[in-house]
Motif scaffolding. Sequence first.
Motif, PDB file in Angstrom:
ATOM      1  N   PRO A 224     -13.402  12.547 -73.461  1.00  0.00           N
ATOM      2  CA  PRO A 224     -13.565  13.926 -72.974  1.00  0.00           C
ATOM      3  C   PRO A 224     -14.773  14.094 -72.051  1.00  0.00           C
ATOM      4  O   PRO A 224     -14.721  14.871 -71.094  1.00  0.00           O
ATOM      5  CB  PRO A 224     -13.725  14.738 -74.262  1.00  0.00           C
ATOM      6  N   GLY A 225     -15.854  13.377 -72.323  1.00  0.00           N
ATOM      7  CA  GLY A 225     -17.017  13.448 -71.461  1.00  0.00           C
ATOM      8  C   GLY A 225     -16.765  12.847 -70.092  1.00  0.00           C
ATOM      9  O   GLY A 225     -17.273  13.347 -69.083  1.00  0.00           O
ATOM     10  N   VAL A 226     -15.975  11.792 -70.050  1.00  0.00           N
ATOM     11  CA  VAL A 226     -15.600  11.192 -68.772  1.00  0.00           C
ATOM     12  C   VAL A 226     -14.796  12.185 -67.943  1.00  0.00           C
ATOM     13  O   VAL A 226     -15.055  12.392 -66.749  1.00  0.00           O
ATOM     14  CB  VAL A 226     -14.794   9.897 -68.996  1.00  0.00           C
ATOM     15  N   ILE A 227     -13.825  12.814 -68.566  1.00  0.00           N
ATOM     16  CA  ILE A 227     -12.973  13.763 -67.860  1.00  0.00           C
ATOM     17  C   ILE A 227     -13.780  14.978 -67.410  1.00  0.00           C
ATOM     18  O   ILE A 227     -13.597  15.498 -66.301  1.00  0.00           O
ATOM     19  CB  ILE A 227     -11.795  14.179 -68.751  1.00  0.00           C
ATOM     20  N   ALA A 228     -14.701  15.434 -68.266  1.00  0.00           N
ATOM     21  CA  ALA A 228     -15.491  16.622 -67.939  1.00  0.00           C
ATOM     22  C   ALA A 228     -16.357  16.410 -66.704  1.00  0.00           C
ATOM     23  O   ALA A 228     -16.685  17.370 -66.000  1.00  0.00           O
ATOM     24  CB  ALA A 228     -16.373  17.000 -69.125  1.00  0.00           C
ATOM     25  N   ALA A 229     -16.731  15.166 -66.415  1.00  0.00           N
ATOM     26  CA  ALA A 229     -17.544  14.879 -65.236  1.00  0.00           C
ATOM     27  C   ALA A 229     -16.754  15.010 -63.946  1.00  0.00           C
ATOM     28  O   ALA A 229     -17.339  14.990 -62.859  1.00  0.00           O
ATOM     29  CB  ALA A 229     -18.139  13.473 -65.347  1.00  0.00           C
TER      30      ALA A 229
ATOM     31  N   GLN B   8      -4.397  10.570 -67.948  1.00  0.00           N
ATOM     32  CA  GLN B   8      -3.788  11.877 -68.133  1.00  0.00           C
ATOM     33  C   GLN B   8      -4.758  12.984 -67.710  1.00  0.00           C
ATOM     34  O   GLN B   8      -4.360  13.969 -67.072  1.00  0.00           O
ATOM     35  CB  GLN B   8      -3.387  12.072 -69.592  1.00  0.00           C
ATOM     36  N   GLY B   9      -6.024  12.839 -68.053  1.00  0.00           N
ATOM     37  CA  GLY B   9      -7.007  13.867 -67.717  1.00  0.00           C
ATOM     38  C   GLY B   9      -7.471  13.825 -66.276  1.00  0.00           C
ATOM     39  O   GLY B   9      -7.947  14.836 -65.744  1.00  0.00           O
ATOM     40  N   LEU B  10      -7.349  12.668 -65.633  1.00  0.00           N
ATOM     41  CA  LEU B  10      -7.790  12.497 -64.247  1.00  0.00           C
ATOM     42  C   LEU B  10      -6.659  11.828 -63.453  1.00  0.00           C
ATOM     43  O   LEU B  10      -6.762  10.663 -63.069  1.00  0.00           O
ATOM     44  CB  LEU B  10      -9.065  11.643 -64.192  1.00  0.00           C
ATOM     45  N   PRO B  11      -5.589  12.541 -63.204  1.00  0.00           N
ATOM     46  CA  PRO B  11      -4.412  11.919 -62.588  1.00  0.00           C
ATOM     47  C   PRO B  11      -4.655  11.380 -61.187  1.00  0.00           C
ATOM     48  O   PRO B  11      -3.941  10.482 -60.743  1.00  0.00           O
ATOM     49  CB  PRO B  11      -3.385  13.057 -62.577  1.00  0.00           C
TER      50      PRO B  11
END
Length: 258
Positions: free
Chosen positions: A136-141, A178-181
């Motif tokens: 989640p932290g990776v995607i939030a960046a 999925q979070g960073l397509p």
Amino acid sequence: MTETTTPSTAPHRRWPLLVLGGVVLLAIGVAVVAATLGGRGPTASQPAPSDPSAPATVSSTAPTSADPLPVAVFLGDSYTQGFPPVPAEQRWSTLVAADAGWTEVNQGLGGTGFVTTSVMSACGLEYCPTYVERVPGVIAAAPDVVLIAGGQNDRAALAADPDRVRAAVDATYDQIRQGLPNARIIAVGPSTAEPATDLIVELDAWVQAAAARVGADYVSLIDPVVIEEDMIGPDRVHVNEAGYRAIADRVLTVALAD
């Protein structure tokens, strides 16, 4: 006796006063006209004369900064975090970001892996979460590029429950995709200071397969082996500056390929 009248001097004193008043009024009128017609100071079409000794300034209409660099998140362990403590500019992740023209977001935590947590002595936090927990932290960046590196800290889990480790590898890559397509993903396989065991070779193969499934690029650090004897640090676990540079150069062969 006849009274003698002395002529008054008042009319003679009045002329200088009138002249002075006219001068003052004329000066005021000139000042008003000057202010109205062009005495407001420099404008965009009428710049003030520049002083050759003054420092150059940037026009307010010119761009104030270049286009922002792509953001790259580096998810990894102590090799990514930089251990033993080294200047940030010598970490392999920082070397890669500098050469590739990226803004680095370093999310390396020592002692961690796909399923392995760690403690403060390893990463500086009271609880050092697994790769999956840090997704989640990776995607939030909201990065443009994600590099996922390591896995060698999962050796004990690989021996005890390899299926659990493989599921965590798959979950890490699947969830990030999925979070960073639209992000570019680069998978950097595990590396060790000692010769790779069969378990590490198997883990490297799982990383390569997960990368292929989500459309990520893949970098192997064990085929061929990137860490040579003179790159191993005093603790015989981590690498020295030459080792970080060697890892960076290997990753850059893929990072700069496109």
